[in-house]
Design a protein around this motif. Structure first.
Motif, PDB file in Angstrom:
ATOM      1  N   PHE A 171     -97.724  61.537 -99.291  1.00 20.09           N
ATOM      2  CA  PHE A 171     -96.559  60.653 -99.382  1.00 20.09           C
ATOM      3  C   PHE A 171     -95.381  61.430 -98.802  1.00 20.09           C
ATOM      4  O   PHE A 171     -95.348  62.662 -98.895  1.00 20.09           O
ATOM      5  CB  PHE A 171     -96.249  60.280-100.834  1.00 20.09           C
ATOM      6  CG  PHE A 171     -97.341  59.496-101.499  1.00 20.09           C
ATOM      7  CD1 PHE A 171     -97.520  58.149-101.211  1.00 20.09           C
ATOM      8  CD2 PHE A 171     -98.210  60.102-102.401  1.00 20.09           C
ATOM      9  CE1 PHE A 171     -98.542  57.416-101.812  1.00 20.09           C
ATOM     10  CE2 PHE A 171     -99.229  59.386-103.013  1.00 20.09           C
ATOM     11  CZ  PHE A 171     -99.396  58.038-102.723  1.00 20.09           C
ATOM     12  N   SER A 172     -94.428  60.707 -98.224  1.00 19.05           N
ATOM     13  CA  SER A 172     -93.305  61.458 -97.654  1.00 19.05           C
ATOM     14  C   SER A 172     -91.985  60.725 -97.828  1.00 19.05           C
ATOM     15  O   SER A 172     -91.934  59.495 -97.813  1.00 19.05           O
ATOM     16  CB  SER A 172     -93.552  61.733 -96.160  1.00 19.05           C
ATOM     17  OG  SER A 172     -93.718  60.514 -95.474  1.00 19.05           O
ATOM     18  N   VAL A 173     -90.945  61.539 -98.006  1.00 16.24           N
ATOM     19  CA  VAL A 173     -89.578  61.024 -97.960  1.00 16.24           C
ATOM     20  C   VAL A 173     -88.949  61.666 -96.728  1.00 16.24           C
ATOM     21  O   VAL A 173     -88.737  62.876 -96.683  1.00 16.24           O
ATOM     22  CB  VAL A 173     -88.821  61.276 -99.289  1.00 16.24           C
ATOM     23  CG1 VAL A 173     -88.819  62.720 -99.706  1.00 16.24           C
ATOM     24  CG2 VAL A 173     -87.405  60.751 -99.236  1.00 16.24           C
ATOM     25  N   GLU A 174     -88.746  60.817 -95.703  1.00 18.64           N
ATOM     26  CA  GLU A 174     -88.337  61.345 -94.390  1.00 18.64           C
ATOM     27  C   GLU A 174     -86.927  60.900 -94.040  1.00 18.64           C
ATOM     28  O   GLU A 174     -86.528  59.787 -94.327  1.00 18.64           O
ATOM     29  CB  GLU A 174     -89.314  60.839 -93.311  1.00 18.64           C
ATOM     30  CG  GLU A 174     -90.754  61.218 -93.611  1.00 18.64           C
ATOM     31  CD  GLU A 174     -91.731  60.728 -92.540  1.00 18.64           C
ATOM     32  OE1 GLU A 174     -91.344  60.622 -91.359  1.00 18.64           O
ATOM     33  OE2 GLU A 174     -92.897  60.448 -92.903  1.00 18.64           O
ATOM     34  N   GLY A 175     -86.204  61.792 -93.404  1.00 24.98           N
ATOM     35  CA  GLY A 175     -84.853  61.440 -92.939  1.00 24.98           C
ATOM     36  C   GLY A 175     -83.782  61.801 -93.949  1.00 24.98           C
ATOM     37  O   GLY A 175     -82.738  61.145 -94.020  1.00 24.98           O
ATOM     38  N   THR A 176     -83.986  62.871 -94.702  1.00 27.33           N
ATOM     39  CA  THR A 176     -83.003  63.247 -95.738  1.00 27.33           C
ATOM     40  C   THR A 176     -81.706  63.788 -95.138  1.00 27.33           C
ATOM     41  O   THR A 176     -80.711  63.910 -95.835  1.00 27.33           O
ATOM     42  CB  THR A 176     -83.590  64.308 -96.694  1.00 27.33           C
ATOM     43  OG1 THR A 176     -83.869  65.487 -95.935  1.00 27.33           O
ATOM     44  CG2 THR A 176     -84.834  63.829 -97.398  1.00 27.33           C
ATOM     45  N   ALA A 177     -81.732  64.107 -93.830  1.00 27.06           N
ATOM     46  CA  ALA A 177     -80.510  64.625 -93.190  1.00 27.06           C
ATOM     47  C   ALA A 177     -79.712  63.508 -92.529  1.00 27.06           C
ATOM     48  O   ALA A 177     -78.714  63.765 -91.854  1.00 27.06           O
ATOM     49  CB  ALA A 177     -80.892  65.675 -92.141  1.00 27.06           C
ATOM     50  N   LEU A 178     -80.149  62.255 -92.747  1.00 25.51           N
ATOM     51  CA  LEU A 178     -79.543  61.159 -91.990  1.00 25.51           C
ATOM     52  C   LEU A 178     -78.486  60.394 -92.786  1.00 25.51           C
ATOM     53  O   LEU A 178     -78.130  59.280 -92.432  1.00 25.51           O
ATOM     54  CB  LEU A 178     -80.640  60.208 -91.485  1.00 25.51           C
ATOM     55  CG  LEU A 178     -81.757  60.887 -90.659  1.00 25.51           C
ATOM     56  CD1 LEU A 178     -82.833  59.887 -90.263  1.00 25.51           C
ATOM     57  CD2 LEU A 178     -81.177  61.557 -89.406  1.00 25.51           C
ATOM     58  N   GLY A 179     -78.022  60.997 -93.869  1.00 21.70           N
ATOM     59  CA  GLY A 179     -76.939  60.361 -94.633  1.00 21.70           C
ATOM     60  C   GLY A 179     -77.435  59.701 -95.904  1.00 21.70           C
ATOM     61  O   GLY A 179     -78.629  59.412 -96.032  1.00 21.70           O
ATOM     62  N   PRO A 180     -76.489  59.443 -96.851  1.00 18.69           N
ATOM     63  CA  PRO A 180     -76.877  58.931 -98.174  1.00 18.69           C
ATOM     64  C   PRO A 180     -77.641  57.610 -98.143  1.00 18.69           C
ATOM     65  O   PRO A 180     -78.574  57.415 -98.921  1.00 18.69           O
ATOM     66  CB  PRO A 180     -75.526  58.753 -98.897  1.00 18.69           C
ATOM     67  CG  PRO A 180     -74.520  59.479 -98.076  1.00 18.69           C
ATOM     68  CD  PRO A 180     -75.069  59.686 -96.713  1.00 18.69           C
ATOM     69  N   GLN A 181     -77.256  56.724 -97.219  1.00 19.65           N
ATOM     70  CA  GLN A 181     -77.949  55.422 -97.166  1.00 19.65           C
ATOM     71  C   GLN A 181     -79.395  55.595 -96.741  1.00 19.65           C
ATOM     72  O   GLN A 181     -80.308  54.980 -97.300  1.00 19.65           O
ATOM     73  CB  GLN A 181     -77.247  54.504 -96.177  1.00 19.65           C
ATOM     74  CG  GLN A 181     -76.096  53.761 -96.822  1.00 19.65           C
ATOM     75  CD  GLN A 181     -75.516  52.733 -95.874  1.00 19.65           C
ATOM     76  OE1 GLN A 181     -75.598  52.901 -94.648  1.00 19.65           O
ATOM     77  NE2 GLN A 181     -74.922  51.698 -96.415  1.00 19.65           N
ATOM     78  N   ALA A 182     -79.578  56.463 -95.728  1.00 15.43           N
ATOM     79  CA  ALA A 182     -80.934  56.724 -95.231  1.00 15.43           C
ATOM     80  C   ALA A 182     -81.777  57.391 -96.318  1.00 15.43           C
ATOM     81  O   ALA A 182     -82.969  57.093 -96.471  1.00 15.43           O
ATOM     82  CB  ALA A 182     -80.884  57.615 -93.982  1.00 15.43           C
ATOM     83  N   VAL A 183     -81.154  58.281 -97.086  1.00 14.43           N
ATOM     84  CA  VAL A 183     -81.891  58.962 -98.164  1.00 14.43           C
ATOM     85  C   VAL A 183     -82.319  57.940 -99.217  1.00 14.43           C
ATOM     86  O   VAL A 183     -83.475  57.938 -99.668  1.00 14.43           O
ATOM     87  CB  VAL A 183     -81.033  60.074 -98.811  1.00 14.43           C
ATOM     88  CG1 VAL A 183     -81.736  60.676-100.022  1.00 14.43           C
ATOM     89  CG2 VAL A 183     -80.712  61.168 -97.802  1.00 14.43           C
TER      90      VAL A 183
END
Ligand SMILES: Cc1cc2nc3c(=O)[nH]c(=O)nc-3n(C[C@H](O)[C@H](O)[C@H](O)COP(=O)(O)O)c2cc1C
Length: 202
Positions: A171-183
């Motif tokens: 499982f993955s949580v991807e794009g954590t550097a792309l801003g709070p909404q993306a997180v």
């Protein structure tokens, strides 16, 4: 049921990979409330790199000291062997696993202990069991048009398979550097994927 929880983020319990791996463990505990969790934190200097004794044990002669890293390796292997389920929380660092997780792998993937080498190449020793892997990454590495290579997934499949662990679920949580909404979106997508997985088993 015994669950081995391996975590390696330098951000500890505030990390995304920890959060997602705890979410997985929450589902496992729902299906078996009597399950116990062994927390193996390998971040920072928790586990020293393998030493000379260990390096010698990887040579053809198995007659080596059982001290230092060999003793540490034995503790980690016995811990892994005792687990019915393994949950690994890991960030992606430079397209693969962090150095801290690699050190744990160096300890548990030991020739003449968790795998053998023979005419057929490398053969595994451990019996298979479910392994859940929670990955967090600053950018995207899966799906359509990934923005970077992913050496983490094939690496873990190869090295854990070598010792006998083939039943891997990622499982993955991807794009954590792309801003709070993306997180927030990435968290909700990964949580939903975990929920879908476990509800399909019910
Ligand atoms: C040393 C280092 C290397 C990183 N390399 C990558 C990378 O290759 N790809 C990526 O998407 N993110 C990379 N990141 C970002 C992390 O994967 C991201 O911040 C992740 O959400 C951290 O997870 P954690 O909260 O579980 O530690 C890197 C971060 C660090 C500290």
């Amino acid at each position: 049921m015994k669950i081995l929880h391996v975590t390696c983020s330098p951000r500890g319990t505030t990390s995304e990979s920890y959060r997602l791996s705890r979410h997985i463990i929450g589902h496992l505990l729902k299906s078996d409330p009597t399950a116990t969790v062994i927390n193996r934190v390998v971040s920072g200097d928790a586990i020293p790199q393998v030493d000379e004794h260990y390096a010698m044990s990887q040579q053809a002669s198995a007659d080596v000291s059982q001290e230092g890293s060999m003793a540490q390796s034995e503790v980690l292997i016995e811990e892994l062997e005792s687990a019915d389920v393994v949950v690994i929380g890991t960030p992606m660092h430079n397209f693969t696993v962090p150095a801290a997780l690699k050190i744990w792998i160096d300890h548990i993937a030991r020739v003449r202990r968790t795998f053998n080498v023979g005419a057929q190449g490398k053969t595994s020793v451990l019996h298979d069991r479910p392994v859940f892997i929670a990955v967090s990454s600053g950018g995207r590495f899966s799906g359509e048009d990934p923005r970077q290579p992913d050496f983490l997934t094939p690496y873990l499949k190869a090295v854990l398979g070598m010792i006998g662990l083939h039943a891997l679920t990622f499982f993955s949580v991807e794009g954590t550097a792309l801003g709070p909404q993306a997180v927030a979106l990435a968290r909700s997508k990964s949580d939903q994927a975990v929920e879908a997985h476990f509800s399909a088993l019910r």
